[in-house]
Motif scaffolding. Structure first.
Motif, mmCIF file in Angstrom:
data_model
loop_
_atom_site.group_PDB
_atom_site.id
_atom_site.type_symbol
_atom_site.label_atom_id
_atom_site.label_comp_id
_atom_site.label_asym_id
_atom_site.label_seq_id
_atom_site.Cartn_x
_atom_site.Cartn_y
_atom_site.Cartn_z
ATOM 1 N N ALA A 1 7.327 36.280 13.694
ATOM 2 C CA ALA A 1 8.132 35.317 12.825
ATOM 3 C C ALA A 1 9.294 35.981 13.650
ATOM 4 C CB ALA A 1 8.181 36.066 11.218
ATOM 5 N N ASN A 2 10.144 34.657 13.658
ATOM 6 C CA ASN A 2 12.072 34.397 14.007
ATOM 7 C C ASN A 2 13.003 35.813 13.578
ATOM 8 O OD1 ASN A 2 10.859 31.883 14.587
ATOM 9 N ND2 ASN A 2 12.649 31.761 15.702
ATOM 10 N N VAL A 3 13.769 36.583 14.185
ATOM 11 C CA VAL A 3 14.251 37.416 13.308
ATOM 12 C C VAL A 3 15.802 36.847 14.159
ATOM 13 C CG1 VAL A 3 12.574 39.056 13.007
ATOM 14 C CG2 VAL A 3 13.706 39.532 15.380
ATOM 15 N N ILE B 1 9.932 28.504 15.025
ATOM 16 C CA ILE B 1 10.820 27.959 13.840
ATOM 17 C C ILE B 1 12.089 27.151 14.693
ATOM 18 C CG2 ILE B 1 9.975 28.623 12.052
ATOM 19 C CD1 ILE B 1 12.121 30.016 11.026
ATOM 20 N N TYR B 2 12.851 27.609 15.419
ATOM 21 C CA TYR B 2 14.024 26.873 16.331
ATOM 22 C C TYR B 2 13.695 26.687 17.680
ATOM 23 C CZ TYR B 2 16.591 29.166 12.527
ATOM 24 O OH TYR B 2 17.170 29.763 10.860
ATOM 25 N N PHE C 1 13.395 40.321 -0.428
ATOM 26 C CA PHE C 1 12.614 39.862 0.374
ATOM 27 C C PHE C 1 12.298 38.081 -0.542
ATOM 28 C CE2 PHE C 1 12.580 44.122 -0.154
ATOM 29 C CZ PHE C 1 12.440 44.141 1.618
ATOM 30 N N LEU C 2 11.034 37.747 0.707
ATOM 31 C CA LEU C 2 10.320 36.512 0.582
ATOM 32 C C LEU C 2 11.179 35.235 -1.092
ATOM 33 C CD1 LEU C 2 6.875 38.381 0.174
ATOM 34 C CD2 LEU C 2 8.003 36.606 2.055
ATOM 35 N N ASN C 3 12.007 35.279 -0.190
ATOM 36 C CA ASN C 3 13.944 34.170 -0.950
ATOM 37 C C ASN C 3 13.727 32.985 0.351
ATOM 38 O OD1 ASN C 3 15.310 33.741 -2.545
ATOM 39 N ND2 ASN C 3 16.568 33.322 -0.991
ATOM 40 N N ARG C 4 12.590 32.225 -0.247
ATOM 41 C CA ARG C 4 13.821 30.316 0.384
ATOM 42 C C ARG C 4 14.448 30.329 0.199
ATOM 43 N NH1 ARG C 4 9.815 25.979 -3.047
ATOM 44 N NH2 ARG C 4 7.868 28.002 -2.161
ATOM 45 N N ALA C 5 15.131 29.886 1.303
ATOM 46 C CA ALA C 5 15.914 29.698 2.089
ATOM 47 C C ALA C 5 16.496 28.460 3.438
ATOM 48 C CB ALA C 5 16.438 30.673 3.371
ATOM 49 N N LEU C 6 16.765 27.551 3.951
ATOM 50 C CA LEU C 6 17.428 26.593 4.521
ATOM 51 C C LEU C 6 18.102 27.177 5.679
ATOM 52 C CD1 LEU C 6 16.330 23.510 4.293
ATOM 53 C CD2 LEU C 6 18.724 22.805 3.740
ATOM 54 N N THR C 7 16.997 26.436 6.709
ATOM 55 C CA THR C 7 17.522 26.842 8.541
ATOM 56 C C THR C 7 18.467 25.736 8.566
ATOM 57 O OG1 THR C 7 15.871 26.116 9.316
ATOM 58 C CG2 THR C 7 15.332 27.140 8.754
ATOM 59 N N GLN C 8 19.367 26.942 10.013
ATOM 60 C CA GLN C 8 20.300 25.521 10.955
ATOM 61 C C GLN C 8 19.749 24.632 11.071
ATOM 62 O OE1 GLN C 8 22.979 26.794 11.370
ATOM 63 N NE2 GLN C 8 23.122 29.483 10.522
ATOM 64 N N ASP D 1 8.698 29.311 9.192
ATOM 65 C CA ASP D 1 8.565 28.553 8.569
ATOM 66 C C ASP D 1 7.362 28.612 7.625
ATOM 67 O OD1 ASP D 1 8.619 26.132 8.392
ATOM 68 O OD2 ASP D 1 7.944 25.341 10.034
ATOM 69 N N ILE D 2 7.604 27.861 6.181
ATOM 70 C CA ILE D 2 6.772 27.566 5.413
ATOM 71 C C ILE D 2 6.698 26.283 4.731
ATOM 72 C CG2 ILE D 2 6.551 30.126 4.107
ATOM 73 C CD1 ILE D 2 8.568 28.628 2.046
ATOM 74 N N SER D 3 7.375 25.495 6.021
ATOM 75 C CA SER D 3 7.746 23.493 5.510
ATOM 76 C C SER D 3 6.363 23.009 5.405
ATOM 77 C CB SER D 3 8.318 22.907 6.858
ATOM 78 O OG SER D 3 9.646 23.675 6.847
ATOM 79 N N GLU D 4 5.025 23.268 5.776
ATOM 80 C CA GLU D 4 3.557 22.282 5.886
ATOM 81 C C GLU D 4 3.238 23.470 4.683
ATOM 82 O OE1 GLU D 4 2.519 20.383 7.875
ATOM 83 O OE2 GLU D 4 4.711 19.985 8.946
ATOM 84 N N GLN D 5 3.203 24.151 4.445
ATOM 85 C CA GLN D 5 2.372 24.848 3.508
ATOM 86 C C GLN D 5 3.255 24.038 2.143
ATOM 87 O OE1 GLN D 5 3.595 29.186 3.266
ATOM 88 N NE2 GLN D 5 3.253 28.873 0.914
#
Length: 468
Positions: free
Chosen positions: A40-42, A68-69, A97-104, A132-136
Motif C-alpha cells: 500500500a501507499n503510505v 495508486i499515485y 481504520f478502513l475509511n473510504r476516501a478520495l485521493t489527490q 486502491d479499491i476503485s476496481e473493487q
C-alpha cells in the motif's frame, strides 16, 4: 524522500518543534518497509499552522504492488472535505481504520490513519495507509446490478409463463426488456407510463426503445455487458442500468432499468444553494460586527471620560468574541459547526493582546477538539470572554506576572470549561458584578448549564458545565 525536504516542509508550513520534526524524520526512514509489507501507499501528514488542513511531508510507494499515485504528492495539502479521517485523527488523536476516501488524483481508496505522538503525548502528525479499491467498487456495483437484473428477469419470465401477476408490475423503476435489435419485448407499468407521459399514443410493442429515449443510444451501443450511468432524459435525471442478456450462447438483447432520481438531485442542489446562502449570511454578520468594533475603537481613540472607557472596552471585547465565532465558521468546511478549542484560543489571545494591562500575563489552553453548533458557540464565546477578561483585570492587581489556563473537557454528554488563574484569589464582590451576572444568565438560560467560581489554594477556578 530526504530528511532535508521533510524539515523544510515542516518548518515552512507547521508549528512543529525541532524535536517533533526529528520524530517525523525518524518515522519517515521506515516508510518504504511499511509500504512493501502492506502492499500500500503510505504517507505522513502534519497539521498546517492555520489548523485548517494538513500537508503531506513524506511518502512511500510499494515495490510489492502497483502504486495508486502516478506523481509524487509530497508538499500537497490534504483538505477536510476530501480526507476527513486525516484531519479528525490530527485533531482528536484517535485512529481510524478502513475509511473510504478520495485521493489527490481522484481515486477511491480504503484509508487507515493513526496519530503520531511526541513524548508529551501530543499529536504531531498522522501515519496514513491507502489501498486502491476503485476496481473493487466497480465489480461490486456490477454484481449488485446483475443480481438485481437476474432476479427481476426471472420473475418476469416465470410470471409470463404462469400467466399471473408478477413483482415488476409493482416496482417504481421503469423496466424494459429489449431484443438484440433494440425493440421492446416487455415493459412494466412504470415503464409504460413513462412512455405515455411523452408520447400520446403510448404504443411500445415491437418499437425501438431509442425512438422514445434517444439519449440511451450511447449506452446500448457500448460494448460493456453491464453499464450504469446517470443521464438527463425528458428534463429529468435518471440512473440507467443496462445488462446484456445471453440465452444458450446466443445474444438475446438487453435488460434496461430507468430509475428517476430527479428529486434526489434537486434536494442536493437545494442543499448546496442553502449552504452558500448560510455562509454568505455568516460572512455579512462577521463584517457587520467588525464594523461596529471599528466604530467603537474610533470613538475610544477620539477620547472618552475615564469612567466610560472601561465600559467601551468590555463592549468591544464582547463584540469581537462573537465575531470570532463567525470567523471560525467561515474557515471550516461546514457552515454550522465550530471547533470549541480553536474558538477559546482565539478569544483568549485577542483579550490579552487588547487588554492594555501592563503586566506579564501568559495564557495557555488544554483539551480536545470538540465541535459544537454555532448558536451555542456564540454563548460560549461570550462566557469565556467575560471569565478571561475578569482574570486579566482583577486577578493580578498586586502581582506583576501571572498565568491563566483555560481547560476544555468532554465527559459523557457534558462539556466542561474551566478558567484557572494563579492570582490573588476570588473574593465575592460587595455589589453585583455585571460580568458574572452575564455569565450566569447565559449559562443557565442559553446553555442549560451550571456555573461555579471559587477561591483555590493558589488563585481562582471558574467552572462552566453544560450538556452537549
Amino acid at each position: 524522500m530526504t530528511n532535508n525536504k521533510i524539515e523544510e516542509l515542516c518548518t515552512l508550513h507547521t508549528n512543529l518543534s525541532e524535536v517533533d520534526i526529528e520524530i517525523i524524520k525518524s518515522l519517515a526512514a521506515n516508510l518504504f518497509l511499511i509500504a512493501d509489507l502492506n502492499k500500500a501507499n503510505v504517507f505522513v501528514d502534519c497539521l498546517t499552522k492555520e489548523g485548517k488542513h494538513a500537508i503531506v511531508v513524506a511518502e512511500a510507494s510499494p515495490t510489492t504492488a502497483k502504486s495508486i499515485y502516478s506523481k509524487p504528492i509530497v508538499g500537497k495539502f490534504a483538505y477536510d472535505v476530501f480526507e476527513p479521517s486525516v484531519l479528525s485523527s490530527l485533531k482528536t488523536g484517535k485512529p481510524i481504520f478502513l475509511n473510504r476516501a478520495l485521493t489527490q488524483e481522484g481515486r477511491t481508496v480504503n484509508q487507515s490513519v493513526v496519530p503520531i505522538k511526541n513524548n508529551r503525548d501530543k499529536v504531531i502528525g498522522t501515519l496514513i495507509m491507502e489501498k486502491d479499491i476503485s476496481e473493487q467498487l466497480k465489480t461490486q456495483e456490477k454484481m449488485e446490478a446483475l443480481s438485481e437484473a437476474t432476479e427481476t428477469l426471472s420473475e418476469i419470465l416465470v410470471g409470463i409463463t404462469q400467466n399471473r401477476p408478477i413483482i415488476p408490475e409493482m416496482l417504481e423503476e421503469s423496466l424494459f426488456l429489449i431484443d438484440d435489435r433494440g425493440r421492446i419485448v416487455y415493459c412494466n407499468p412504470s415503464a409504460s407510463n413513462l412512455i405515455q407521459e411523452t408520447y400520446a399514443d403510448g404504443h411500445w410493442v415491437d418499437r425501438m426503445l431509442i425512438e422514445f429515449f434517444p439519449e440511451i443510444n450511447s449506452i446500448l451501443e457500448d460494448p460493456e455487458d453491464l453499464l450504469i450511468k446517470e443521464l438527463t432524459i425528458l428534463n429529468r435525471f435518471f440512473q440507467v442500468k443496462k445488462i446484456r442478456l445471453s440465452m444458450k450462447e446466443s445474444e438475446y438483447g438487453f435488460f434496461v432499468i430507468l430509475k428517476n432520481i430527479t428529486e434526489l438531485r434537486e434536494k442536493e442542489r437545494e442543499l448546496i444553494v442553502k449552504s452558500v446562502a448560510i455562509r454568505e449570511i455568516h460572512h455579512r454578520v462577521k463584517n457587520n460586527l467588525q464594523t461596529v468594533a471599528s466604530l467603537l475603537r474610533l470613538q475610544m481613540r477620539r477620547g472618552l471620560p475615564e469612567e466610560s472607557k472601561i465600559h467601551f472596552e468590555e463592549s468591544l471585547n464582547r463584540i469581537t468574541s462573537i465575531a470570532a465565532v463567525y470567523e471560525i465558521i467561515l474557515s471550516n468546511s461546514t457552515v454550522d459547526d465550530v471547533d470549541l478549542y480553536q474558538l477559546i484560543e482565539k478569544i483568549g489571545n485577542e483579550l490579552v493582546k487588547e487588554s492594555g494591562v501592563d503586566k506579564n500575563i501568559s495564557l495557555s489552553y488544554s483539551g480536545p477538539n470538540i465541535q459544537i453548533k454555532s448558536n451555542k458557540a456564540v454563548t460560549v464565546a461570550l462566557v469565556v470572554n467575560e471569565l478571561v477578561q475578569n482574570c486579566v483585570k482583577h486577578a493580578f492587581k498586586t502581582i506583576e506576572s501571572g498565568e491563566i489556563e483555560v481547560q476544555l473537557q468532554q465527559m459523557d454528554s457534558q462539556i466542561i470549561v474551566q478558567v484557572i488563574d494563579n492570582g490573588e484569589g476570588y473574593s465575592p464582590p460587595s455589589k453585583s458584578s455585571l460580568g458574572l451576572d452575564i455569565v450566569r444568565t447565559l449559562i443557565e438560560h442559553d446553555l442549560s448549564g451550571q456555573f461555579k467560581i471559587h477561591k483555590a489554594e493558589n488563585g481562582t477556578v471558574a467552572s462552566v458545565v453544560f450538556p452537549i
